[in-house]
Design an enzyme around this catalytic site. Structure first.
Site, PDB file in Angstrom:
ATOM      1  N   SER A  47      -2.736 -50.330  40.760  1.00  0.00           N
ATOM      2  CA  SER A  47      -3.296 -50.066  39.432  1.00  0.00           C
ATOM      3  C   SER A  47      -2.996 -51.193  38.458  1.00  0.00           C
ATOM      4  O   SER A  47      -3.653 -51.318  37.416  1.00  0.00           O
ATOM      5  CB  SER A  47      -2.719 -48.752  38.880  1.00  0.00           C
ATOM      6  N   LYS A  48      -2.002 -52.022  38.773  1.00  0.00           N
ATOM      7  CA  LYS A  48      -1.607 -53.093  37.859  1.00  0.00           C
ATOM      8  C   LYS A  48      -2.667 -54.186  37.727  1.00  0.00           C
ATOM      9  O   LYS A  48      -2.621 -54.975  36.790  1.00  0.00           O
ATOM     10  CB  LYS A  48      -0.278 -53.698  38.307  1.00  0.00           C
ATOM     11  N   ASP A  49      -3.630 -54.222  38.653  1.00  0.00           N
ATOM     12  CA  ASP A  49      -4.755 -55.152  38.493  1.00  0.00           C
ATOM     13  C   ASP A  49      -5.467 -54.914  37.170  1.00  0.00           C
ATOM     14  O   ASP A  49      -5.939 -55.845  36.508  1.00  0.00           O
ATOM     15  CB  ASP A  49      -5.780 -54.967  39.619  1.00  0.00           C
ATOM     16  N   ALA A  52      -3.339 -56.408  34.254  1.00  0.00           N
ATOM     17  CA  ALA A  52      -3.254 -57.871  34.341  1.00  0.00           C
ATOM     18  C   ALA A  52      -4.546 -58.510  33.846  1.00  0.00           C
ATOM     19  O   ALA A  52      -4.531 -59.419  33.007  1.00  0.00           O
ATOM     20  CB  ALA A  52      -2.956 -58.296  35.772  1.00  0.00           C
TER      21      ALA A  52
END
Length: 346
Positions: A47-49, A52
């Protein structure tokens, strides 16, 4: 960006629009319908895409990031990978201060993605100069032309999920979601998603998942930071020894605490029952679902969405390693025992 012919300009076009997959077995004894929002379908497998890409593009629009700049961030692994991936495509250098709690696999992946990595001790106070928070701040102060993302106190972390994860879940459930269960580390995922969902229907129950050894649940209930709550725990990307500014406690209805051991076994159970190879925090979120289900929380008409933040490949040296599980004392007569499914033919 929608590409009907499935040809993309670069991997960043694949961020978001992850699937909602029904949980058919692991929650079968509970009333209601249960779905996983499987974030490992992002190109960086987490989910950090979303944060970022969103934070970096917002920094570009505001002129904060310029060609040739260096991006600096603190990370337990996944955010760093996503930032390194976006940096490659957009042409920035990337420096990451990483907690020593991050698996060796994660650290190797960050190096592979071209990042310069500083591994910092996990079990020190947040204001200790060796902590990954302080190391990142120092590097930013020393390096001209650097931008510190600071996901723990960056409102854009929350905004990214408000503009993507929340609308996706609302659309995928046709507005019928009744409960959201999500782990809380920086708090960006749960806060942004919850804010959007509550705006559509304030009756949606938002349940955060916290770790034993973390201060977040007690802070939510008392608004007091209790240092006595803090002790070492093993789950990465869940819970905190500080109060992240990115967490909007007002949109979260309650927190459920889960143990390292239960979360590890549940992650492995998901793989064996649902065929989904998910990370440690996915096990934690599903463990919270199980604890709530066993308390009789859910009814037939409920539609429950659980966010699965990342992929199991990030935990090969931990949750999915029998030796690591055994070393933690996680194998016993109550839970599963070490696998005997591998046989070597001589």
């Amino acid at each position: 960006m929608e590409h009907k012919n499935q040809v993309f300009d670069n991997v960043l076009d694949l961020v978001g629009n992850t699937p909602l997959i029904k949980l058919n077995k692991i929650a079968s004894k509970f009333k209601g319908d249960f779905y996983a929002k499987v974030e490992s379908f992002n190109p960086g497998n987490s989910s950090k895409d979303r944060i970022a890409l969103y934070i970096i593009e917002q920094a570009e629009k505001k002129g904060i990031l310029k060609p040739g700049d260096t991006i600096i961030e603190t990370t337990s692994g996944n955010t760093g990978f996503s930032i390194a991936m976006v940096s490659i495509i957009k042409g920035y250098d990337c420096i990451l201060a990483v907690s020593s709690k991050a698996s060796a696999d994660k650290i190797d992946m960050l190096k592979t993605m071209g990042a310069k990595v500083y591994v910092c001790p996990a079990h020190v106070r947040a204001d200790d100069p060796r902590s990954y928070y302080q190391v990142a701040k120092r590097l930013h102060e020393e390096m001209k032309g650097s931008v510190y993302i600071n996901q723990y106190f960056n409102q854009l972390n929350t905004d990214a999920h408000y503009h993507s994860t929340g609308p996706e879940i609302w659309k995928q459930t046709e507005g019928k979601i009744t409960h959201l269960i999500a782990c809380s580390g920086t708090g960006g995922t749960i806060s942004g998603t919850a804010k959007y969902l509550k705006e559509q229907n304030p009756n949606i129950n938002i349940i955060g998942v916290d770790a034993f050894g973390s201060v977040i649940k007690k802070y939510h209930e008392t608004r007091k930071f209790d240092e006595k709550e803090i002790y070492p725990y093993r789950i990465e990307g869940l819970g905190k020894n500080l109060i992240p500014g990115a967490t909007n406690f007002d949109v979260i209805d309650e927190f459920v605490k889960v143990t390292d051991e239960d979360s590890a076994h549940t992650a492995r159970e998901i793989a064996k029952t649902e065929g989904m190879f998910v990370g440690y925090t996915s096990g934690a979120a599903t463990q919270a679902l199980k604890q709530l289900g066993e308390d009789g929380r859910f009814k037939k008409e409920h539609r429950v969405v659980v966010i699965y933040p990342d992929h199991g490949s990030r935990y090969m040296g931990k949750v999915y390693c029998d030796k690591w599980m055994n070393d933690q004392g996680f194998f016993d007569s109550i839970n599963e025992e070490a696998s005997e499914t591998i046989q070597y033919i001589k």
